[in-house]
Motif scaffolding. Structure first.
Motif, PDB file in Angstrom:
ATOM      1  N   GLY A 247     -17.648  -1.346   4.841  1.00 46.94           N
ATOM      2  CA  GLY A 247     -17.229  -0.006   4.439  1.00 46.94           C
ATOM      3  C   GLY A 247     -15.897   0.391   5.047  1.00 46.94           C
ATOM      4  N   ASN A 248     -15.714   0.093   6.342  1.00 50.93           N
ATOM      5  CA  ASN A 248     -14.446   0.433   6.991  1.00 50.93           C
ATOM      6  C   ASN A 248     -13.301  -0.426   6.478  1.00 50.93           C
ATOM      7  OD1 ASN A 248     -15.233   2.584   8.676  1.00 50.93           O
ATOM      8  ND2 ASN A 248     -16.100   1.175  10.175  1.00 50.93           N
ATOM      9  N   ARG A 249     -13.597  -1.665   6.119  1.00 50.30           N
ATOM     10  CA  ARG A 249     -12.573  -2.512   5.507  1.00 50.30           C
ATOM     11  C   ARG A 249     -12.091  -1.900   4.192  1.00 50.30           C
ATOM     12  NH1 ARG A 249     -11.150  -8.075   5.323  1.00 50.30           N
ATOM     13  NH2 ARG A 249     -12.685  -8.525   6.949  1.00 50.30           N
ATOM     14  N   ILE A 250     -13.030  -1.408   3.406  1.00 49.35           N
ATOM     15  CA  ILE A 250     -12.675  -0.793   2.126  1.00 49.35           C
ATOM     16  C   ILE A 250     -11.826   0.454   2.349  1.00 49.35           C
ATOM     17  CG2 ILE A 250     -13.626   0.420   0.118  1.00 49.35           C
ATOM     18  CD1 ILE A 250     -16.028  -1.510   0.280  1.00 49.35           C
ATOM     19  N   ILE A 251     -12.164   1.243   3.374  1.00 48.71           N
ATOM     20  CA  ILE A 251     -11.384   2.445   3.684  1.00 48.71           C
ATOM     21  C   ILE A 251      -9.943   2.082   4.019  1.00 48.71           C
ATOM     22  CG2 ILE A 251     -11.092   4.310   5.361  1.00 48.71           C
ATOM     23  CD1 ILE A 251     -14.148   4.476   5.516  1.00 48.71           C
ATOM     24  N   VAL A 252      -9.757   1.067   4.876  1.00 43.59           N
ATOM     25  CA  VAL A 252      -8.404   0.653   5.259  1.00 43.59           C
ATOM     26  C   VAL A 252      -7.644   0.129   4.043  1.00 43.59           C
ATOM     27  CG1 VAL A 252      -7.049  -0.953   6.652  1.00 43.59           C
ATOM     28  CG2 VAL A 252      -9.054   0.161   7.647  1.00 43.59           C
ATOM     29  N   GLU A 253      -8.292  -0.682   3.240  1.00 39.71           N
ATOM     30  CA  GLU A 253      -7.631  -1.202   2.041  1.00 39.71           C
ATOM     31  C   GLU A 253      -7.212  -0.077   1.102  1.00 39.71           C
ATOM     32  OE1 GLU A 253      -9.947  -5.550   1.774  1.00 39.71           O
ATOM     33  OE2 GLU A 253     -10.640  -3.830   0.582  1.00 39.71           O
ATOM     34  N   SER A 254      -8.052   0.934   0.978  1.00 40.57           N
ATOM     35  CA  SER A 254      -7.729   2.073   0.106  1.00 40.57           C
ATOM     36  C   SER A 254      -6.556   2.879   0.660  1.00 40.57           C
ATOM     37  CB  SER A 254      -8.961   2.976  -0.045  1.00 40.57           C
ATOM     38  OG  SER A 254     -10.035   2.281  -0.653  1.00 40.57           O
ATOM     39  N   LEU A 255      -6.530   3.059   1.980  1.00 41.86           N
ATOM     40  CA  LEU A 255      -5.418   3.785   2.605  1.00 41.86           C
ATOM     41  C   LEU A 255      -4.099   3.058   2.380  1.00 41.86           C
ATOM     42  CD1 LEU A 255      -7.082   4.801   5.994  1.00 41.86           C
ATOM     43  CD2 LEU A 255      -6.326   6.366   4.203  1.00 41.86           C
ATOM     44  N   ILE A 256      -4.128   1.753   2.538  1.00 38.88           N
ATOM     45  CA  ILE A 256      -2.908   0.966   2.336  1.00 38.88           C
ATOM     46  C   ILE A 256      -2.457   1.031   0.881  1.00 38.88           C
ATOM     47  CG2 ILE A 256      -1.985  -1.389   2.330  1.00 38.88           C
ATOM     48  CD1 ILE A 256      -3.693  -1.927   4.811  1.00 38.88           C
ATOM     49  N   GLU A 257      -3.398   0.902  -0.031  1.00 35.19           N
ATOM     50  CA  GLU A 257      -3.059   0.951  -1.456  1.00 35.19           C
ATOM     51  C   GLU A 257      -2.435   2.292  -1.834  1.00 35.19           C
ATOM     52  OE1 GLU A 257      -5.227   0.420  -5.849  1.00 35.19           O
ATOM     53  OE2 GLU A 257      -6.400   0.307  -3.997  1.00 35.19           O
ATOM     54  N   LYS A 258      -2.921   3.374  -1.232  1.00 44.16           N
ATOM     55  CA  LYS A 258      -2.435   4.711  -1.591  1.00 44.16           C
ATOM     56  C   LYS A 258      -1.120   5.063  -0.910  1.00 44.16           C
ATOM     57  CE  LYS A 258      -3.823   9.550  -1.959  1.00 44.16           C
ATOM     58  NZ  LYS A 258      -4.937  10.528  -1.837  1.00 44.16           N
TER      59      LYS A 258
END
Length: 274
Positions: A247-258
């Motif tokens: 879940g935290n990996r997905i959060i970081v990936e989403s932050l980077i993408e945005k």
């Protein structure tokens, strides 16, 4: 890759989100550090509150103690940025036209004056930093058991005047912290209203200095956010903590993408080992 050009900052995902969204690095005052010793001097009380720092390390090898203390193994990141990553502002005489209480002359003949903090912000918010015109805020922390460095005497006093040597603060730590391999950016910031006639600003400065000497002055704000340059922001590298959850990996990936889609995302070299 020349790793000597870069520094590393261990932090949590919430702080990463703020760094990415705002494109800023937060400087906190010494009275908010985990090492309570370093805000103290031998002769002036409460002076550490005017010294603002951002702590980094030059050790490119991942550190389990650093993960645990500043990021956590399951929900942290390590950020890599080039040294002195801050935006340089161009200031023109015309920028100060709206401050009617001062007399503006263009001594640079239309050429900009460069600074790390916009001069207009200093006038608007009522503070002053001696380092604002510098391009290098970076210092390598010296680890020592020398009490004269750990508790410096910063007051130089004679019969007619006195000075406070703020440059002795924030650069030394006890040997117990040597594992951090710390480098830090340092800003000394004091409250000072420059949006007034020069004579009044000088008078206010003298009054504030006396209060700082007595330990009764108050910091202008608890932290200050410095803007990251576009070049440094685009070079950012982010390493996930060793035991990060899906879940935290997905959060970081989403932050980077945005917020920074060109940032490089890496798994920890300790992944699966701890």
């Amino acid at each position: 890759m020349d790793e000597s050009k870069y520094l590393y900052h261990y932090t949590n995902i919430e702080t990463l989100a703020l760094i990415l969204k705002n494109r800023t690095i937060r400087f906190n005052s010494l009275d908010r550090m985990d090492d309570l010793q370093e805000q103290q001097t031998a002769d002036v009380k409460n002076i550490g509150q005017f010294c603002y720092i951002s702590s980094w390390t030059d050790d490119s090898t991942e550190s389990i103690p650093m993960w645990n203390m500043y990021a956590s193994l399951k929900k942290g990141v390590r950020i890599r940025l080039r040294k002195n990553p801050f935006k340089i502002y161009e200031n023109y005489a015309t920028d100060l036209d709206k401050f009617k209480s001062i007399s503006v002359t263009d001594e640079n003949n239309g050429k900009p004056l460069y600074s790390l903090i916009p001069i207009t912000e200093i006038f608007e918010k009522g503070f002053y930093s001696a380092q604002m015109m510098s391009e290098n805020l970076l210092y390598k922390v010296e680890y020592t058991d020398n009490q004269d460095k750990l508790y410096p005497r910063i007051l130089n006093d004679d019969s007619e005047s006195f000075t406070l040597n703020m440059g002795l603060i924030g650069k030394y730590k006890n040997l117990h912290w040597a594992f951090q391999h710390e480098w830090r950016y340092i800003l000394n910031i004091i409250p000072l209203n420059l949006n007034q006639p020069v004579a009044k600003s000088i008078q206010d400065f003298q009054f504030i200095a006396k209060k700082m000497r007595l330990g009764s002055a108050k910091q202008p704000f608890p932290y200050y956010d410095m803007t990251i340059s576009d070049e440094a922001f685009n070079e950012m590298e982010i390493t996930l903590s060793p035991a990060i959850s899906l879940g935290n990996r997905i959060i970081v990936e989403s932050l980077i993408e945005k917020y920074n889609c060109v940032a490089k995302l890496e798994d920890s070299c300790l992944l699966g080992l701890i």
